[in-house]
Design a protein around this motif. Structure first.
Motif, PDB file in Angstrom:
ATOM      1  N   MET A  19       0.988  -1.356  -0.122  1.00  0.00           N
ATOM      2  CA  MET A  19      -0.078   0.019   0.215  1.00  0.00           C
ATOM      3  C   MET A  19       0.871   1.184   0.055  1.00  0.00           C
ATOM      4  O   MET A  19       0.548   2.078  -0.901  1.00  0.00           O
ATOM      5  CB  MET A  19      -0.912  -0.048   1.086  1.00  0.00           C
ATOM      6  CG  MET A  19      -2.137  -0.777   0.967  1.00  0.00           C
ATOM      7  SD  MET A  19      -3.070  -0.997   2.432  1.00  0.00           S
ATOM      8  CE  MET A  19      -4.240   0.664   2.216  1.00  0.00           C
ATOM      9  N   ALA A  22       2.444   1.705  -3.329  1.00  0.00           N
ATOM     10  CA  ALA A  22       1.489   2.164  -4.351  1.00  0.00           C
ATOM     11  C   ALA A  22       1.223   3.582  -3.875  1.00  0.00           C
ATOM     12  O   ALA A  22       1.059   4.680  -4.960  1.00  0.00           O
ATOM     13  CB  ALA A  22      -0.134   1.667  -4.037  1.00  0.00           C
ATOM     14  N   ALA A  25       3.339   5.854  -6.395  1.00  0.00           N
ATOM     15  CA  ALA A  25       2.398   6.169  -7.575  1.00  0.00           C
ATOM     16  C   ALA A  25       1.530   7.615  -7.477  1.00  0.00           C
ATOM     17  O   ALA A  25       1.521   8.834  -8.330  1.00  0.00           O
ATOM     18  CB  ALA A  25       1.272   5.373  -8.199  1.00  0.00           C
ATOM     19  N   ILE A 208      -4.648   8.687  -4.796  1.00  0.00           N
ATOM     20  CA  ILE A 208      -4.113   7.325  -4.377  1.00  0.00           C
ATOM     21  C   ILE A 208      -3.150   7.444  -3.061  1.00  0.00           C
ATOM     22  O   ILE A 208      -2.996   6.514  -2.461  1.00  0.00           O
ATOM     23  CB  ILE A 208      -2.752   7.122  -5.580  1.00  0.00           C
ATOM     24  CG1 ILE A 208      -3.575   6.895  -7.049  1.00  0.00           C
ATOM     25  CG2 ILE A 208      -1.891   6.224  -5.427  1.00  0.00           C
ATOM     26  CD1 ILE A 208      -2.669   7.080  -8.262  1.00  0.00           C
ATOM     27  N   GLY A 212      -3.606   4.783   0.125  1.00  0.00           N
ATOM     28  CA  GLY A 212      -2.526   4.122   0.634  1.00  0.00           C
ATOM     29  C   GLY A 212      -2.033   4.492   1.853  1.00  0.00           C
ATOM     30  O   GLY A 212      -1.387   3.887   2.678  1.00  0.00           O
TER      31      GLY A 212
END
Length: 400
Positions: A19, A22, A25, A208, A212
């Motif tokens: 997580m 991620a 990103a 995002i 996360g």
């Protein structure tokens, strides 16, 4: 039963690591949406290659400095407890790699590529783990001294200070040493706005990161038996507080609205396992307002061209989070207690000192030896064409 427990812990912390991985990103797309179109490719490449460089630096040097653990042993040893130590490294690496990802947003559009990779290696290999070891692994006896002096150790459950304040305060000297983007401020006091290139990409990055972050905070328990729903709810409340206050103070500006939840989440990391949810809402709300006010001051009055506002967002809101854990974590304000405001203040101050000193040493040396900044013509062309020889929308380039 022991195998099941260790296997569960491996899965738990591995999901957290994925997580937080991620989230990188999110860092990338937040930067892609905020910079001008001629620097979008550079933002994407920087975040990914910085992560690669961070992994090498942290695996071979940084993790040993912070925790006294290395991986120079046989695979049989590494596989003990289902390889829990390996997944714990992966999880903590994703935190360490957030440091250059944070810095990237501040120095966007005008920094050379290779000097920043060198800086990433030095910061993640030496500067960040030096403070991480003090805060999270009892290095130099500072935590023991704080407990003896003020009744409680410094508490930073998920890295408001260790990760975010460090990242934001390391970024500040880098931004100052680089100077503003060409054309941003004129000699007669005027400013060019340089608006975000893509609000949808900026919003995607913020979302995002926000999603996360629940791995970032909840999985900081590191073992399944220590998981706490309080951390999840406090993260949610701080995110919402940051969003709504940024909406009001930022006068409905979409850039502020999407950075508001990030400000709230930065601030709640430290005390998310201690605060009452109403306290977390207040902490996040204050952080949302702090970001908007300080971003505006930094850009407009002080003429500091911190492109994504990483010093106000991570540096100041992270420091506020460290202090807030000492205030809202106290039993008087509905918290669980076991914190000392003096310990929080001292260690937050120490983080700022270590970050500034380390950053000045690393970036000052790089500036003197190889330079940090693209040439004026390269910057005018854009980091994408100058460094990567392609733009994010290459229609105007010949294709034979």
């Amino acid at each position: 039963m022991e195998t099941v427990q260790s296997g569960s812990n491996v899965l738990f912390i591995l999901l957290g690591a994925i997580m937080v991985l991620a989230m990188h990103a999110g860092f990338a797309f937040l930067e892609v949406g905020t910079v001008r179109k001629k620097s979008q490719v550079n933002a994407l490449v920087k975040i990914l290659t910085d992560f690669g460089m961070s992994t090498i630096a942290y695996f071979f040097i940084g993790y040993s400095i912070a925790y006294g653990v290395n991986f120079f042993s046989g695979v049989e040893t590494l596989m003990e407890k289902n390889g829990y130590e390996l997944t714990k490294f992966f999880f903590l690496l994703t935190f360490a790699a957030a440091i250059p990802a944070i810095i990237s947003g501040g120095i966007a559009e005008r920094a050379k590529f290779n000097p920043q990779l060198i800086a990433t290696f030095l910061l993640v290999g030496f500067v960040y783990p030096f403070y991480e070891g003090i805060a999270w692994n009892q290095a130099f006896g500072i935590q023991a001294w704080l407990k003896a002096s003020f009744g409680a150790e410094f508490h930073d459950f998920a890295g408001s200070v260790v990760v975010h304040a460090m990242g934001g305060w390391i970024a500040l000297p880098a931004v100052l040493l680089l100077g503003a983007r060409y054309g941003r401020y004129t000699k007669d006091g005027r400013m060019s706005a340089h608006p975000p290139s893509s609000i949808p990409f900026l919003a995607l990055g913020a979302w995002i990161l926000t999603v996360g972050w629940f791995g970032f905070n909840v999985m900081s328990a590191q073992t399944l038996d220590k998981i706490s729903g309080l951390v999840a709810l406090n993260s949610l409340m701080a995110m919402v507080g940051g969003t709504l206050v940024a909406l009001v103070v930022g006068k409905n500006d979409p850039g502020f609205v999407h950075n508001g939840p990030l400000a709230g989440l930065v601030a709640v990391c430290a005390g998310s396992d201690l605060m009452h949810p109403i306290g977390a809402l207040a902490v996040g709300g204050i952080a949302g307002g702090l970001f908007v006010v300080m971003f505006t001051l930094t850009q407009n009055r002080w003429k500091i061209d911190d492109v994504l506002g990483v010093w106000p967002l991570h540096g100041l809101c992270g420091a506020w989070g460290g202090i807030a854990a000492g205030i809202f974590g106290s039993t008087a304000l509905g918290g669980a207690g076991g914190v000392s405001l003096m310990s929080q203040l001292i260690m937050t101050g120490l983080a700022i000192v270590v970050a500034l000193a380390g950053s000045l040493l690393v970036y000052g040396s790089l500036k003197a030896v190889i330079g940090l900044r693209l040439g004026q013509e390269e910057e005018y062309e854009g980091a994408d064409l100058s460094i990567h020889k392609i733009t994010s929308t290459p229609e105007r380039e010949p294709n034979w």
